[in-house]
Design an enzyme around this catalytic site. Structure first.
Site, PDB file in Angstrom:
ATOM      1  CG  ASP A   1      -1.929  -1.138   1.320  1.00 12.19           C
ATOM      2  OD1 ASP A   1      -2.043  -1.605   0.140  1.00 12.19           O
ATOM      3  OD2 ASP A   1      -2.571  -1.321   2.262  1.00 12.19           O
TER       4      ASP A   1
HETATM    5  P1  NAP Z   1       0.780  -3.784   2.952  1.00 13.84           P
HETATM    6  O1  NAP Z   1       0.185  -2.871   2.375  1.00 13.84           O
HETATM    7  O2  NAP Z   1       0.036  -4.721   4.402  1.00 13.84           O
HETATM    8  O3  NAP Z   1       1.710  -5.115   2.320  1.00 13.84           O
HETATM    9  C1  NAP Z   1       2.496  -6.090   2.806  1.00 13.84           C
HETATM   10  C2  NAP Z   1       2.932  -7.097   1.820  1.00 13.84           C
HETATM   11  O4  NAP Z   1       3.907  -7.834   2.250  1.00 13.84           O
HETATM   12  C3  NAP Z   1       1.765  -7.944   1.301  1.00 13.84           C
HETATM   13  O5  NAP Z   1       1.374  -7.358  -0.078  1.00 13.84           O
HETATM   14  C4  NAP Z   1       2.239  -9.205   1.096  1.00 13.84           C
HETATM   15  O6  NAP Z   1       2.184  -9.839  -0.050  1.00 13.84           O
HETATM   16  C5  NAP Z   1       3.854  -8.873   1.703  1.00 13.84           C
HETATM   17  N1  NAP Z   1       4.358 -10.127   2.311  1.00 13.84           N
HETATM   18  C6  NAP Z   1       3.688 -10.633   3.522  1.00 13.84           C
HETATM   19  N2  NAP Z   1       4.557 -11.667   3.983  1.00 13.84           N
HETATM   20  C7  NAP Z   1       5.832 -11.628   3.147  1.00 13.84           C
HETATM   21  C8  NAP Z   1       6.968 -12.373   3.175  1.00 13.84           C
HETATM   22  N3  NAP Z   1       6.965 -13.550   4.198  1.00 13.84           N
HETATM   23  N4  NAP Z   1       7.653 -12.288   2.074  1.00 13.84           N
HETATM   24  C9  NAP Z   1       7.660 -11.103   1.204  1.00 13.84           C
HETATM   25  N5  NAP Z   1       6.435 -10.486   1.297  1.00 13.84           N
HETATM   26  C10 NAP Z   1       5.363 -10.707   2.407  1.00 13.84           C
HETATM   27  O7  NAP Z   1       1.973  -3.216   3.732  1.00 13.84           O
HETATM   28  P2  NAP Z   1       2.626  -1.738   3.638  1.00 13.84           P
HETATM   29  O8  NAP Z   1       2.945  -1.478   2.453  1.00 13.84           O
HETATM   30  O9  NAP Z   1       3.892  -1.811   4.854  1.00 13.84           O
HETATM   31  O10 NAP Z   1       1.488  -1.013   4.335  1.00 13.84           O
HETATM   32  C11 NAP Z   1       1.038  -0.973   5.578  1.00 13.84           C
HETATM   33  C12 NAP Z   1      -0.521  -0.791   5.451  1.00 13.84           C
HETATM   34  O11 NAP Z   1      -1.020  -1.113   6.839  1.00 13.84           O
HETATM   35  C13 NAP Z   1      -1.104   0.553   4.941  1.00 13.84           C
HETATM   36  O12 NAP Z   1      -2.285   0.385   4.221  1.00 13.84           O
HETATM   37  C14 NAP Z   1      -1.152   1.361   6.425  1.00 13.84           C
HETATM   38  O13 NAP Z   1      -2.283   2.170   6.064  1.00 13.84           O
HETATM   39  C15 NAP Z   1      -1.788   0.332   7.239  1.00 13.84           C
HETATM   40  N6  NAP Z   1      -1.603   0.681   8.576  1.00 13.84           N
HETATM   41  C16 NAP Z   1      -0.468   0.753   9.167  1.00 13.84           C
HETATM   42  C17 NAP Z   1      -0.247   1.264  10.246  1.00 13.84           C
HETATM   43  C18 NAP Z   1       1.144   1.527  11.106  1.00 13.84           C
HETATM   44  O14 NAP Z   1       1.004   1.826  12.180  1.00 13.84           O
HETATM   45  N7  NAP Z   1       2.234   1.251  10.311  1.00 13.84           N
HETATM   46  C19 NAP Z   1      -1.509   1.507  11.198  1.00 13.84           C
HETATM   47  C20 NAP Z   1      -2.531   1.156  10.645  1.00 13.84           C
HETATM   48  C21 NAP Z   1      -2.671   0.854   9.353  1.00 13.84           C
HETATM   49  P3  NAP Z   1       2.246 -11.441  -0.384  1.00 13.84           P
HETATM   50  O15 NAP Z   1       1.284 -12.029   0.457  1.00 13.84           O
HETATM   51  O16 NAP Z   1       1.956 -11.443  -1.605  1.00 13.84           O
HETATM   52  O17 NAP Z   1       3.562 -11.985   0.074  1.00 13.84           O
END
Ligand code: NAP
Length: 474
Positions: free
Chosen positions: A402
């Site tokens: 994301d």
């Molecule tokens: P993300 O959008 O959740 O994407 C994580 C990606 O990691 C997934 O597409 C997954 O794809 C991949 N993944 C998972 N396990 C893996 C592995 N073992 N090896 C390789 N890839 C792996 O993560 P992000 O880009 O960090 O975004 C964070 C999201 O969380 C945002 O939407 C944000 O708004 C939300 N959020 C964050 C917080 C905060 O405090 N940081 C708070 C609230 C919400 P696969 O399954 O295909 O591997």
């Protein structure tokens, strides 16, 4: 004289807290800032204990020993990936401690029959302490359950939920009001035993517990980090209120600092997700999947093998690594650090682009990379790396989705539209490390994966990166 010395030492402790907090805002000084704040806390505790001659030392020492053992074991045994839930649990402990302080103080007034003459504002503060402490405790327990997957992280929604919550709020406020009046209720000259004020305080505690549960269950697991920073702020406010209850200046100051910094952090998180706090608290979003994107993207993702990725990286002069939640899942931070060192030895400039909401808790990526000893000056904020993205030869997206989705910039129909992202699609080449084409937390497609300059390196991030590092070593 003793009072002045006590207050002087409290001021010194408060100054150490403030300096410590200031230093926490930069990765390079955060560790020292933590130490300075800890010294401030030690000074505050020792001063509070020595200056109070009513202290029951055996109880204090038992509490101190138990707390130290639990704290030391937690710090040593809890895995870095479990940090979000541990923070949730600790917030809850802060809340319940404040509630107990309010309750004990009320009991003292009650048993001394001083209640009739106790000033209303003292009783009001006791009521507020019990309220915020109770909400923080059960709210944090639910947050812990969702984050640790001990319970379903999906939002729990039911018909009429807002009305039920509003009714609990009204009851809770009525109970606080009754407690602050502080006298047994007299109706037609008769004292209503069943409504004497002590049971009202107990009812207030129970209702606060219920309120904590009912406001957190509708929030999805992915949004828990925002909730945690809010609960963290509540635990500070509860401690501040407890400070007023027992008239302890340093508890008031430290509680206020935690309360206000928690609110600032909550605000930063909401801004980084381009969402309002009301939206996080009341929308039931954040279920970790199932939300659909506005526009469907057609095209073909181009896979790349480790062997083919090697020459691309070998020739790169400027590499940007963008980690995300998948790096935490794969526990790939040490492998990433090793690859980064290899690339630097190979003559490339390597930076890390950190999105503020990457991962699942504030500072998640910073914590993991610090654990792997990535130098602080390589960690760059999103706003720093975006303007020079065209100069990046290769952007390595490690388990991020994301936070690198260009639809947030280009697609008005996307639920992410308006959220600032790391613009890796503008780099010359992008290599994405993930296991499949599955979406990330927001549950939406990512046009980055179909970009002309993007290659997908499928597999667990840790093993893919270790294989890449092995190619360099060979
Ligand atoms: P993300 O959008 O959740 O994407 C994580 C990606 O990691 C997934 O597409 C997954 O794809 C991949 N993944 C998972 N396990 C893996 C592995 N073992 N090896 C390789 N890839 C792996 O993560 P992000 O880009 O960090 O975004 C964070 C999201 O969380 C945002 O939407 C944000 O708004 C939300 N959020 C964050 C917080 C905060 O405090 N940081 C708070 C609230 C919400 P696969 O399954 O295909 O591997």
């Amino acid at each position: 004289m003793l009072d002045s010395l006590t207050n002087f030492l409290y001021i010194v402790a408060a100054m150490l807290f403030v300096f410590g907090l200031k230093m926490l805002s930069r990765a390079s000084t955060a560790r020292r800032g933590n130490g300075i704040s800890a010294i401030g806390m030690l000074l505050a505790i020792v001063t509070a204990l020595v200056s109070d001659n009513l202290i029951h030392w055996p109880w204090i020492l038992i509490g101190l020993a138990l707390g130290s053992i639990i704290g030391a074991l937690a710090a040593r045994l809890i895995a870095m990936t479990s940090m979000p839930e541990m923070v949730a649990l600790f917030n809850g402990f802060g809340g319940i401690a404040s509630l107990l302080v309010g309750w004990v103080e009320f009991q003292r007034l009650y048993s001394d029959e001083m209640l009739m003459s106790a000033p209303w504002n003292d009783l009001l503060i006791i009521g507020v302490t019990v309220l915020i402490g109770g909400v923080t405790f059960t709210g944090s327990i639910i947050a812990w359950g969702k984050l640790s997957e001990k319970m379903n992280s999906k939002p729990i929604l039911y018909k009429g939920q807002q009305v039920v919550n509003a009714a609990i709020v009204v009851l809770v406020l009525a109970a606080v009001l009754l407690v602050s009046i502080g006298r047994p209720l007299i109706v037609s000259g008769k004292q209503l035993e069943f409504l004497s004020i002590y049971p009202v305080l107990i009812a207030l505690g129970v209702l606060s517990f219920v309120l904590g549960v009912s406001v957190v269950i509708p929030i999805g697991g992915g949004d828990m980090p925002v909730v945690i920073s809010l609960l963290n702020s509540y635990s500070g406010m509860a401690a501040c209120a407890a400070g007023f209850v027992i008239r302890n200046n340093v508890l008031i100051v430290s509680g206020a600092l935690v309360g206000s910094s928690g609110i600032i952090l909550t605000n930063i998180m909401c801004k980084a997700m381009n969402r309002s706090l009301a939206n996080v608290l009341f929308s039931g979003f954040g279920s970790g999947g199932g939300v659909k994107s506005g526009t469907d993207f057609v095209g073909e993702a181009k896979p790349i093998s480790v062997e083919d990725a090697y020459p691309v990286l070998e020739a790169a002069q400027n590499v940007l690594i963008v980690p995300g939640y998948g790096m935490a899942v794969a526990q790939a931070q040490h492998a990433v650090q090793e690859l980064s060192s290899i690339l630097q030895d190979n003559g490339a400039e390597v930076n890390f682009g950190i999105h503020p909401v990457a991962g699942r808790m504030p500072g998640h990526m910073n914590v993991l990379l610090a654990e792997a000893n990535v130098p602080y000056d390589q960690l760059r904020e999103m706003d720093d790396v975006n303007p020079t993205m065209e100069l990046v030869d290769v952007a390595l997206v490690i388990g991020a989705n994301d936070v690198v989705n260009p639809a947030a910039r280009n697609d008005e129909n996307s639920p992410l539209y308006g959220m600032p992202v790391v613009d890796v699609d503008k780099a010359r080449t992008v290599i994405v490390f993930k296991r499949s084409m599955n979406p990330g937390f927001a549950g939406i497609d990512n046009p980055l994966f179909f970009g002309e300059n993007t290659r997908m390196l499928f597999g667990d991030a840790k093993s893919s990166i270790q294989s890449l590092a092995a190619e360099f070593k060979d």
